[in-house]
Scaffold this motif. Sequence first.
Motif, PDB file in Angstrom:
ATOM      1  N   GLN A 102       0.909  -1.178   0.278  1.00  0.00           N
ATOM      2  CA  GLN A 102      -0.030  -0.051  -0.060  1.00  0.00           C
ATOM      3  C   GLN A 102       0.847   1.346   0.066  1.00  0.00           C
ATOM      4  OE1 GLN A 102      -3.528   0.044  -0.150  1.00  0.00           O
ATOM      5  NE2 GLN A 102      -2.949   2.109  -0.714  1.00  0.00           N
ATOM      6  N   LEU A 103       1.769   1.201   0.651  1.00  0.00           N
ATOM      7  CA  LEU A 103       2.960   2.300   0.750  1.00  0.00           C
ATOM      8  C   LEU A 103       3.355   2.710  -0.685  1.00  0.00           C
ATOM      9  CD1 LEU A 103       4.558   4.636   2.259  1.00  0.00           C
ATOM     10  CD2 LEU A 103       6.476   2.612   2.820  1.00  0.00           C
ATOM     11  N   ALA A 104       3.945   1.600  -1.260  1.00  0.00           N
ATOM     12  CA  ALA A 104       4.305   1.638  -2.539  1.00  0.00           C
ATOM     13  C   ALA A 104       3.251   2.264  -3.650  1.00  0.00           C
ATOM     14  CB  ALA A 104       4.789   0.358  -3.051  1.00  0.00           C
ATOM     15  N   GLN A 109       6.797   4.717  -5.031  1.00  0.00           N
ATOM     16  CA  GLN A 109       8.299   4.553  -4.728  1.00  0.00           C
ATOM     17  C   GLN A 109       8.417   2.980  -4.250  1.00  0.00           C
ATOM     18  OE1 GLN A 109      10.723   6.708  -5.208  1.00  0.00           O
ATOM     19  NE2 GLN A 109       9.489   8.600  -5.666  1.00  0.00           N
ATOM     20  N   SER A 110       9.345   2.416  -4.567  1.00  0.00           N
ATOM     21  CA  SER A 110       9.541   0.949  -4.053  1.00  0.00           C
ATOM     22  C   SER A 110       9.762   1.319  -2.364  1.00  0.00           C
ATOM     23  CB  SER A 110      10.782   0.448  -4.642  1.00  0.00           C
ATOM     24  OG  SER A 110      11.965   1.069  -4.423  1.00  0.00           O
ATOM     25  N   VAL A 122      20.488  -5.867   6.770  1.00  0.00           N
ATOM     26  CA  VAL A 122      20.426  -6.866   5.744  1.00  0.00           C
ATOM     27  C   VAL A 122      18.697  -6.720   5.244  1.00  0.00           C
ATOM     28  CG1 VAL A 122      19.908  -8.757   7.100  1.00  0.00           C
ATOM     29  CG2 VAL A 122      20.712  -9.171   4.618  1.00  0.00           C
ATOM     30  N   VAL A 123      18.363  -6.630   3.862  1.00  0.00           N
ATOM     31  CA  VAL A 123      17.129  -6.405   3.355  1.00  0.00           C
ATOM     32  C   VAL A 123      16.408  -7.869   3.345  1.00  0.00           C
ATOM     33  CG1 VAL A 123      15.776  -5.757   1.386  1.00  0.00           C
ATOM     34  CG2 VAL A 123      17.864  -4.484   1.952  1.00  0.00           C
ATOM     35  N   VAL A 124      15.339  -8.061   4.041  1.00  0.00           N
ATOM     36  CA  VAL A 124      14.701  -9.206   3.915  1.00  0.00           C
ATOM     37  C   VAL A 124      13.401  -9.295   3.344  1.00  0.00           C
ATOM     38  CG1 VAL A 124      15.402  -9.823   6.340  1.00  0.00           C
ATOM     39  CG2 VAL A 124      13.525  -8.671   6.258  1.00  0.00           C
ATOM     40  N   ALA A 125      13.102  -8.061   2.882  1.00  0.00           N
ATOM     41  CA  ALA A 125      11.727  -8.116   1.977  1.00  0.00           C
ATOM     42  C   ALA A 125      11.763  -6.819   1.249  1.00  0.00           C
ATOM     43  CB  ALA A 125      10.630  -8.279   2.945  1.00  0.00           C
ATOM     44  N   ARG A 126      11.015  -6.554  -0.185  1.00  0.00           N
ATOM     45  CA  ARG A 126      10.840  -5.434  -0.752  1.00  0.00           C
ATOM     46  C   ARG A 126       9.547  -5.548  -1.503  1.00  0.00           C
ATOM     47  NH1 ARG A 126      14.940  -6.007  -5.905  1.00  0.00           N
ATOM     48  NH2 ARG A 126      13.812  -7.556  -7.169  1.00  0.00           N
ATOM     49  N   MET A 127       9.519  -4.247  -1.839  1.00  0.00           N
ATOM     50  CA  MET A 127       8.054  -4.190  -2.787  1.00  0.00           C
ATOM     51  C   MET A 127       8.587  -3.069  -3.773  1.00  0.00           C
ATOM     52  SD  MET A 127       5.017  -5.214  -3.204  1.00  0.00           S
ATOM     53  CE  MET A 127       5.054  -5.908  -1.469  1.00  0.00           C
ATOM     54  N   GLU A 128       8.402  -3.532  -4.981  1.00  0.00           N
ATOM     55  CA  GLU A 128       8.631  -2.642  -6.135  1.00  0.00           C
ATOM     56  C   GLU A 128       7.243  -1.630  -6.119  1.00  0.00           C
ATOM     57  OE1 GLU A 128      11.332  -2.739  -8.003  1.00  0.00           O
ATOM     58  OE2 GLU A 128      11.898  -4.775  -7.575  1.00  0.00           O
ATOM     59  N   SER A 129       7.828  -0.461  -6.777  1.00  0.00           N
ATOM     60  CA  SER A 129       6.819   0.670  -6.935  1.00  0.00           C
ATOM     61  C   SER A 129       6.084   0.181  -8.450  1.00  0.00           C
ATOM     62  CB  SER A 129       7.925   2.012  -7.540  1.00  0.00           C
ATOM     63  OG  SER A 129       6.867   2.677  -8.254  1.00  0.00           O
ATOM     64  N   SER A 130       4.937   0.730  -8.482  1.00  0.00           N
ATOM     65  CA  SER A 130       4.059   0.548  -9.537  1.00  0.00           C
ATOM     66  C   SER A 130       4.431   1.173 -10.750  1.00  0.00           C
ATOM     67  CB  SER A 130       2.462   0.566  -9.196  1.00  0.00           C
ATOM     68  OG  SER A 130       2.470   1.911  -8.761  1.00  0.00           O
ATOM     69  N   VAL A 224      12.409   3.577   2.128  1.00  0.00           N
ATOM     70  CA  VAL A 224      12.242   4.092   0.903  1.00  0.00           C
ATOM     71  C   VAL A 224      13.254   4.675   0.149  1.00  0.00           C
ATOM     72  CG1 VAL A 224      10.850   5.527  -0.548  1.00  0.00           C
ATOM     73  CG2 VAL A 224       9.807   4.241   1.137  1.00  0.00           C
ATOM     74  N   PRO A 225      13.987   4.143  -0.888  1.00  0.00           N
ATOM     75  CA  PRO A 225      14.899   4.995  -1.565  1.00  0.00           C
ATOM     76  C   PRO A 225      14.320   5.801  -2.506  1.00  0.00           C
ATOM     77  CG  PRO A 225      14.763   2.810  -2.269  1.00  0.00           C
ATOM     78  CD  PRO A 225      13.873   2.984  -1.235  1.00  0.00           C
ATOM     79  N   PHE A 226      13.921   6.956  -2.162  1.00  0.00           N
ATOM     80  CA  PHE A 226      13.112   7.935  -2.870  1.00  0.00           C
ATOM     81  C   PHE A 226      13.960   8.658  -3.936  1.00  0.00           C
ATOM     82  CE2 PHE A 226      11.297  12.240  -3.758  1.00  0.00           C
ATOM     83  CZ  PHE A 226      10.127  11.925  -3.464  1.00  0.00           C
ATOM     84  N   LEU A 227      13.288   8.498  -5.179  1.00  0.00           N
ATOM     85  CA  LEU A 227      13.606   9.286  -6.399  1.00  0.00           C
ATOM     86  C   LEU A 227      12.789  10.052  -6.897  1.00  0.00           C
ATOM     87  CD1 LEU A 227      15.938   8.213  -8.441  1.00  0.00           C
ATOM     88  CD2 LEU A 227      14.010   6.871  -9.786  1.00  0.00           C
ATOM     89  N   LYS A 228      13.483  11.373  -6.965  1.00  0.00           N
ATOM     90  CA  LYS A 228      12.713  12.484  -7.360  1.00  0.00           C
ATOM     91  C   LYS A 228      12.461  12.528  -8.816  1.00  0.00           C
ATOM     92  CE  LYS A 228      10.820  16.577  -7.173  1.00  0.00           C
ATOM     93  NZ  LYS A 228       9.483  16.485  -6.469  1.00  0.00           N
TER      94      LYS A 228
END
Length: 262
Positions: A102-104, A109-110, A122-130, A224-228
């Motif tokens: 929902q955040l993505a 943003q991912s 260590v990253v254990v889960a991720r959600m891609e941007s739509s 969130v690695p925020f990409l402008k």
Amino acid sequence: MIEDSAGEDERRYRAPALEKGLDILELLAASPTPLTFTAIVNRLGRSHGELFRMVQVLQFRGYLDQDPADDGYSLTDRLFSLGMKQPRTQSLIEVALPLMRQLALDIQQSCHLALHTLGEMVVVARMESSEQLGFSVRVGYRKPLAQVASGAVLYAFQPEDVRRRWEALLDPQLTPEELAAFRVHADAVRERRVELTPSPFVTGVTDISAPVMRGGTAAAALTVPFLKKIGAELTPRAAARSVREAADSISAQLVEADSRLY
């Protein structure tokens, strides 16, 4: 040789073979590049005969992988996979993923979830941007705590004794001045409950991270690695509010999820 000499004489039980195996695993976990068998032997200060069968067994059981190009050994993801099977970790990810999705969608943003391990995040889960355009990191990505936003958040929301243990695990170790600055920075992050800082590794990305709390400490960091994006109205500060709200929602749901485990 990787060994904790403190309390060595107080050990009630010893298991030399097990300790050799753990030494190998810890050595390779701390090494940024694969190590040959000779390098492992030299760094642990043991003989070839002591470690040969141990390395072979660890490789056979799937804990080590050998590069055919240079014969270097490295860890597989088997230990990581075992840790992910723990109920509390499973519960955390199960609770987090719908809210991460929902955040993505909300901020386009991912995002990813990170835990602490041996002085690193260590990253254990991720959600891609739509969206078609975005920036994300892979599951399994890791960096020292002091180098990334997720690490600062994880460290910031720990009691002092845990902080000190984590500091001893940092690799490379910080100078006294660097450590003092890191502590001050972590206290500031704790005060505002969110980290918002330019990425030290990717130009144009702003790292936004907030704590997922469990039992009064940070169990994870939602980042969130925020990409402008050109033409987009969302600012990093507005995104930071959404990240903190999502992290708080995950924290609230963990209380109910944990109650079902016991």
